[in-house]
Write an enzyme that holds these catalytic residues in place. Structure first.
Site, short mmCIF file in Angstrom:
data_model
loop_
_atom_site.label_atom_id
_atom_site.label_comp_id
_atom_site.label_asym_id
_atom_site.label_seq_id
_atom_site.Cartn_x
_atom_site.Cartn_y
_atom_site.Cartn_z
N SER A 79 0.78 -1.24 0.00
CA SER A 79 0.00 0.00 0.00
C SER A 79 0.82 1.29 0.00
O SER A 79 0.23 2.37 -0.08
CB SER A 79 -0.96 0.01 1.18
OG SER A 79 -2.09 -0.80 0.91
N SER B 188 -5.91 3.44 4.32
CA SER B 188 -5.44 2.56 3.24
C SER B 188 -6.60 2.01 2.42
O SER B 188 -6.81 0.81 2.32
CB SER B 188 -4.60 1.41 3.81
OG SER B 188 -3.76 0.87 2.83
N LYS C 72 0.07 3.71 -2.72
CA LYS C 72 -0.97 4.74 -2.62
C LYS C 72 -0.38 6.14 -2.50
O LYS C 72 -1.03 7.12 -2.87
CB LYS C 72 -1.90 4.44 -1.44
CG LYS C 72 -2.74 3.19 -1.61
CD LYS C 72 -3.70 3.02 -0.43
CE LYS C 72 -4.64 1.84 -0.61
NZ LYS C 72 -3.98 0.55 -0.42
#
Length: 510
Positions: A149, A345, A152
């Site tokens: 993640s 997230s 991101k």
């Protein structure tokens, strides 16, 4: 090298202050959101008000962070920051009191930590002053790692660069025909998705700082507009064609729709959850159809009869609409969406933003188009693209590869004096031990990492065998540092998380 920022920076920067009051002084409001984050990164539960259960949250504006209580920290050890004072200054402002850290100092402190138990044999670390292109510490920093993640962060910076922090995404209802549905007073309407996965069927959150668009408000406004035209019954179509296919990345695990991500389409409600409001809920196979059915039920409740079942009408809205717009509801600002995505997230929002970047760049709103558009945006920011090879916007793909050096360069761009519109990519980063994915699994509560609680601000990443952390911190003398810590052959997840948390804490204490 000290970093001086003009006093004209926007107030949103204040909310990125790194010297955050520690746990005993209360939580700093980095975004009281729930839902959407990767299941393997989430255990925090939220109350009905949207704040972490049992945690006091400051009553502050959405663009600032203030302590919930003036009481001093209960921690007796750790870096000798003065969090209450540091929090009054923008994250990027202020002069370093002592001399700049040297590469030798960092190597001596960090190199032994890269061999910690659980990290495995492929460990990458990059540390830099964001004002300089040179790395202060480099341990396989040019290697490609599965980012999980932390990808991101890349999506967030590209979206802010392409669209600006004030951009909103609108879900509309258009009237395509005045023909009778079941009589002279009928019409044909289409629900047109604007690519907003946060469109909600749930009651509005108590916190005014987070206001997702409401499907019920859209239905009420549509009903009012129809009655004003003398229409009391309709046929309903729905258009989810703003985004192209495939809806699921072919490199994703088939099990991801059990709770990690919904099929990526231009129209959905509640991020495609089969049980709205339940963060761990499986996702529905056809989010657009589910959204249309939910809208039909609410339209009926507001006094307009829907004849038959909603039917797919791709292109009926033509993105901008061919018929008269009856009503529309808009998402939160992009800056708020980015903060939400990073704090919790949120995979669905990451993939939607990837496609919005594609649309802004005139490319197909697909995985491939989005990735290409992200690369273009970062190139325009002056970020070198070596070290970026991804297939999605969320980091769910195990085939994604990002180097620690690249993540550091993206964070540095977000911290640059001449890019204030990118600040939400910093303010949305979870705060160690206090918010989002850094407030779960006992993180920053051990003797080796507790001193970093409230001081480290970073995006987590977690897949099986993958543990990553990328963010920023001030060292003990006030020097701002950006860092990326990556291990994609981790042998033990808990031990690997403890190891990266210890490295970040060490940076805060140097």
């Amino acid at each position: 090298m000290a970093r001086q920022v003009p006093g004209t920076l926007p107030t949103a920067i204040v909310s990125a202050a790194i010297g955050i009051v520690l746990a005993g002084a209360g939580v700093w409001a980095a975004g009281p959101w729930s839902g959407g984050q990767r299941v393997s990164e989430r255990q925090v539960r939220f109350t009905g008000t949207g704040t972490p259960s049992g945690t006091p949250v400051a009553q502050a504006s959405h663009d600032s962070i203030a302590p919930a209580s003036p009481s001093p920290s209960v921690r007796s050890t750790g870096p000798t920051h003065s969090p209450a004072q540091a929090a009054l200054a923008p994250v990027l402002a202020g002069e370093k009191v002592g001399g700049a850290l040297t590469t030798a100092q960092l190597a001596g402190a960090l190199a032994p930590l890269t061999t910690a138990a659980g990290l495995g044999k492929h460990v990458g670390v990059a540390v830099a002053d964001p004002a300089s292109s040179a790395l202060l510490f480099d341990n396989r920093a040019a290697d490609g790692f599965a980012p999980a993640s932390t990808n991101k962060v890349v999506t967030a910076v590209a979206a802010l660069a392409a669209l600006g922090p004030d951009k909103q995404f609108t879900t509309r209802v258009v009237q395509t025909s005045g023909g009778a549905a079941d009589g002279a007073s009928g019409a044909a309407i289409v629900l047109v998705g604007g690519g907003d996965p946060t469109l909600s069927t749930q009651p509005a959150p108590a916190d005014p700082a987070w206001r997702p668009a409401s499907l019920d408000e859209l239905a009420a406004a549509t009903a009012d507009a129809l009655r004003a035209k003398g229409v009391n019954s309709v046929t309903l179509g729905y258009d989810a064609s703003l985004f192209g296919g495939p809806a699921l990345n072919p490199t994703w695990s088939a099990g991801y729709t059990d709770g990690n991500v919904a099929p990526v389409v231009g129209l959905m409600v509640d991020e495609g959850r089969s049980r709205p409001g339940d963060e761990l809920s499986p996702r529905v196979p056809d989010p657009a159809s589910t959204a249309a059915s939910a809208f039909a039920a609410r339209l009926t409740a507001h006094g307009v009869k829907v004849v038959g079942k909603p039917t797919s009408a791709p292109g009926a809205g033509a993105g901008t609409g061919t018929g008269a717009t009856l009503a529309g509801v808009s998402s939160a600002r992009l800056g708020d969406l980015v903060e939400h995505m990073l704090t919790v997230s949120d995979n669905d929002l990451a993939e939607a933003l990837l496609r919005q970047v594609a649309l802004a760049g005139g490319k197909p709103a697909t995985f491939e188009g989005g990735v290409a558009a992200v690369r273009e945006q970062l190139g325009r920011l002056g970020v070198g693209l070596t070290g970026l090879s991804v297939l999605d916007g969320s980091g769910l793909s195990r085939d994604d590869r990002i180097s620690p050096a690249f993540l550091v360069s993206v964070l540095s761009a977000a911290a640059a004096d001449d890019h204030p519109d990118l600040r939400a990519a910093l303010t949305g980063l979870p705060v160690a031990g206090l918010t989002g994915t850094l407030a779960e699994d006992g993180r920053y509560t051990t003797p080796q990492s507790s001193a970093g609680a409230g001081l480290v601000r970073a995006k987590t990443g977690s897949l099986t065998g993958v543990v990553t952390l990328a963010g920023l911190v001030r060292d003990n003398d006030g020097q701002l540092l950006v860092f990326a810590l990556m291990a994609d052959q981790a042998t033990d997840t808990a031990s690997a998380r403890a190891a990266v948390d210890r490295i970040a804490t060490t940076l805060a204490g140097m």
